[in-house]
Scaffold this motif. Structure first.
Motif, mmCIF file in Angstrom:
data_model
loop_
_atom_site.group_PDB
_atom_site.id
_atom_site.type_symbol
_atom_site.label_atom_id
_atom_site.label_comp_id
_atom_site.label_asym_id
_atom_site.label_seq_id
_atom_site.Cartn_x
_atom_site.Cartn_y
_atom_site.Cartn_z
ATOM 1 N N LYS A 1 46.638 35.077 31.015
ATOM 2 C CA LYS A 1 47.265 36.221 31.064
ATOM 3 C C LYS A 1 46.727 36.439 32.100
ATOM 4 C CE LYS A 1 46.375 39.982 27.851
ATOM 5 N NZ LYS A 1 45.740 40.676 26.534
ATOM 6 N N VAL A 2 47.679 37.884 32.616
ATOM 7 C CA VAL A 2 47.690 38.380 33.879
ATOM 8 C C VAL A 2 45.764 39.485 33.703
ATOM 9 C CG1 VAL A 2 48.493 40.444 35.858
ATOM 10 C CG2 VAL A 2 49.368 37.761 34.373
ATOM 11 N N THR A 3 45.017 40.174 34.020
ATOM 12 C CA THR A 3 44.442 40.443 33.844
ATOM 13 C C THR A 3 43.425 41.046 34.540
ATOM 14 O OG1 THR A 3 42.193 38.379 33.336
ATOM 15 C CG2 THR A 3 43.609 39.400 31.165
ATOM 16 N N GLY A 4 43.613 40.845 36.000
ATOM 17 C CA GLY A 4 42.845 40.884 36.749
ATOM 18 C C GLY A 4 43.372 41.730 37.736
ATOM 19 N N ASP A 5 42.836 42.340 39.118
ATOM 20 C CA ASP A 5 42.931 42.752 40.386
ATOM 21 C C ASP A 5 43.179 42.546 41.180
ATOM 22 O OD1 ASP A 5 44.117 45.199 42.493
ATOM 23 O OD2 ASP A 5 42.106 46.271 41.803
ATOM 24 N N TYR A 6 44.372 41.600 41.846
ATOM 25 C CA TYR A 6 44.302 40.624 42.792
ATOM 26 C C TYR A 6 43.503 41.172 44.246
ATOM 27 C CZ TYR A 6 45.704 37.159 46.639
ATOM 28 O OH TYR A 6 46.204 36.699 47.334
ATOM 29 N N PHE A 7 43.733 42.908 44.179
ATOM 30 C CA PHE A 7 43.106 43.309 45.494
ATOM 31 C C PHE A 7 42.233 43.920 44.975
ATOM 32 C CE2 PHE A 7 47.675 43.558 46.018
ATOM 33 C CZ PHE A 7 48.105 42.343 46.982
ATOM 34 N N ASP A 8 41.500 43.932 44.240
ATOM 35 C CA ASP A 8 40.040 44.134 43.966
ATOM 36 C C ASP A 8 39.043 43.401 45.291
ATOM 37 O OD1 ASP A 8 37.186 44.876 42.848
ATOM 38 O OD2 ASP A 8 37.116 43.472 41.463
ATOM 39 N N THR A 9 38.000 44.371 45.454
ATOM 40 C CA THR A 9 36.954 43.878 46.250
ATOM 41 C C THR A 9 34.830 44.117 46.342
ATOM 42 O OG1 THR A 9 36.702 46.040 47.839
ATOM 43 C CG2 THR A 9 38.698 44.666 48.549
ATOM 44 N N SER A 10 34.998 44.162 44.637
ATOM 45 C CA SER A 10 34.237 44.343 44.688
ATOM 46 C C SER A 10 33.196 43.138 44.597
ATOM 47 C CB SER A 10 33.553 45.502 42.619
ATOM 48 O OG SER A 10 34.767 43.588 41.982
ATOM 49 N N LEU A 11 31.845 43.193 44.164
ATOM 50 C CA LEU A 11 31.044 41.789 44.313
ATOM 51 C C LEU A 11 30.972 41.313 43.119
ATOM 52 C CD1 LEU A 11 28.347 42.714 47.698
ATOM 53 C CD2 LEU A 11 30.293 41.099 47.221
ATOM 54 N N GLU A 12 30.851 40.139 42.034
ATOM 55 C CA GLU A 12 30.544 39.809 40.624
ATOM 56 C C GLU A 12 29.355 38.751 41.001
ATOM 57 O OE1 GLU A 12 33.498 37.927 38.103
ATOM 58 O OE2 GLU A 12 34.926 38.843 39.706
ATOM 59 N N GLU A 13 28.003 39.609 40.108
ATOM 60 C CA GLU A 13 26.747 38.331 39.790
ATOM 61 C C GLU A 13 27.271 37.859 39.408
ATOM 62 O OE1 GLU A 13 22.287 39.409 39.006
ATOM 63 O OE2 GLU A 13 23.475 40.655 39.064
ATOM 64 N N LYS A 14 26.882 36.596 39.714
ATOM 65 C CA LYS A 14 27.033 35.437 38.595
ATOM 66 C C LYS A 14 25.942 33.965 39.410
ATOM 67 C CE LYS A 14 31.932 35.455 38.241
ATOM 68 N NZ LYS A 14 32.356 34.714 37.115
ATOM 69 N N GLU A 15 25.625 33.452 37.995
ATOM 70 C CA GLU A 15 24.281 32.146 38.341
ATOM 71 C C GLU A 15 24.744 31.705 39.774
ATOM 72 O OE1 GLU A 15 23.485 28.967 34.827
ATOM 73 O OE2 GLU A 15 22.966 30.834 33.940
ATOM 74 N N VAL A 16 23.744 30.816 40.044
ATOM 75 C CA VAL A 16 24.594 30.046 41.180
ATOM 76 C C VAL A 16 25.139 28.714 40.868
ATOM 77 C CG1 VAL A 16 22.571 30.655 42.585
ATOM 78 C CG2 VAL A 16 22.061 28.792 41.042
ATOM 79 N N ALA A 17 25.865 27.957 41.222
ATOM 80 C CA ALA A 17 27.095 27.190 41.013
ATOM 81 C C ALA A 17 26.307 25.787 40.532
ATOM 82 C CB ALA A 17 27.617 27.510 41.696
ATOM 83 N N PHE A 18 24.834 25.659 40.982
ATOM 84 C CA PHE A 18 24.333 24.077 41.022
ATOM 85 C C PHE A 18 22.957 24.293 39.788
ATOM 86 C CE2 PHE A 18 22.608 26.568 44.857
ATOM 87 C CZ PHE A 18 21.088 26.608 43.816
ATOM 88 N N SER A 19 23.289 25.639 39.242
ATOM 89 C CA SER A 19 22.195 25.491 38.573
ATOM 90 C C SER A 19 22.291 24.494 37.085
ATOM 91 C CB SER A 19 22.303 27.447 38.364
ATOM 92 O OG SER A 19 23.386 27.360 36.802
ATOM 93 N N LYS A 20 23.301 24.238 36.717
ATOM 94 C CA LYS A 20 23.351 23.514 35.271
ATOM 95 C C LYS A 20 23.408 21.605 35.975
ATOM 96 C CE LYS A 20 28.362 22.482 36.515
ATOM 97 N NZ LYS A 20 29.355 22.333 35.929
#
Length: 108
Positions: free
Chosen positions: A26-45
């Protein structure tokens, strides 16, 4: 050499399901969105449970393919190849959607 997930798959499309028969996009995003997203550090698992790093987060911005190519070229690098790659795990999954990309460049 740079290889990463394609911005189409990280910025624009949301996928649900794990097999070709039930996989839905499903197309749900905005390709030109420049906002920052807070995510868990990639290696946390991979960290031990209860580790002080396991709850840390990072701010992530997804870039467009144009921004990536322009930033490489603006550093005086000559782009030799740009390859957009489909999902390599199956001919049926994500058919017609770029999953990753590779760029090779060299200093001029």
């Amino acid at each position: 050499m740079l290889q990463d997930f394609h911005p189409i798959s990280t910025k624009l499309i949301t996928s649900r399901g794990t097999t070709a028969n039930i996989r839905k996009h499903k197309v749900t995003g905005d390709y030109f969105d420049t906002s920052l997203e807070e995510k868990e550090v990639a290696f946390s698992k991979f960290l031990p449970e209860g580790s002080s790093c396991s709850k840390q987060s990072v701010f992530l911005r997804n870039w467009t393919l144009g921004e990536i190519i322009t930033s490489i070229a603006s550093e005086g690098l000559h782009i030799r190849t740009l390859e957009e790659i489909p999902n390599q795990s199956s001919d049926e999954f994500d058919k017609g959607i770029p999953k990753t990309f590779s760029i090779t460049a060299e200093k001029m």
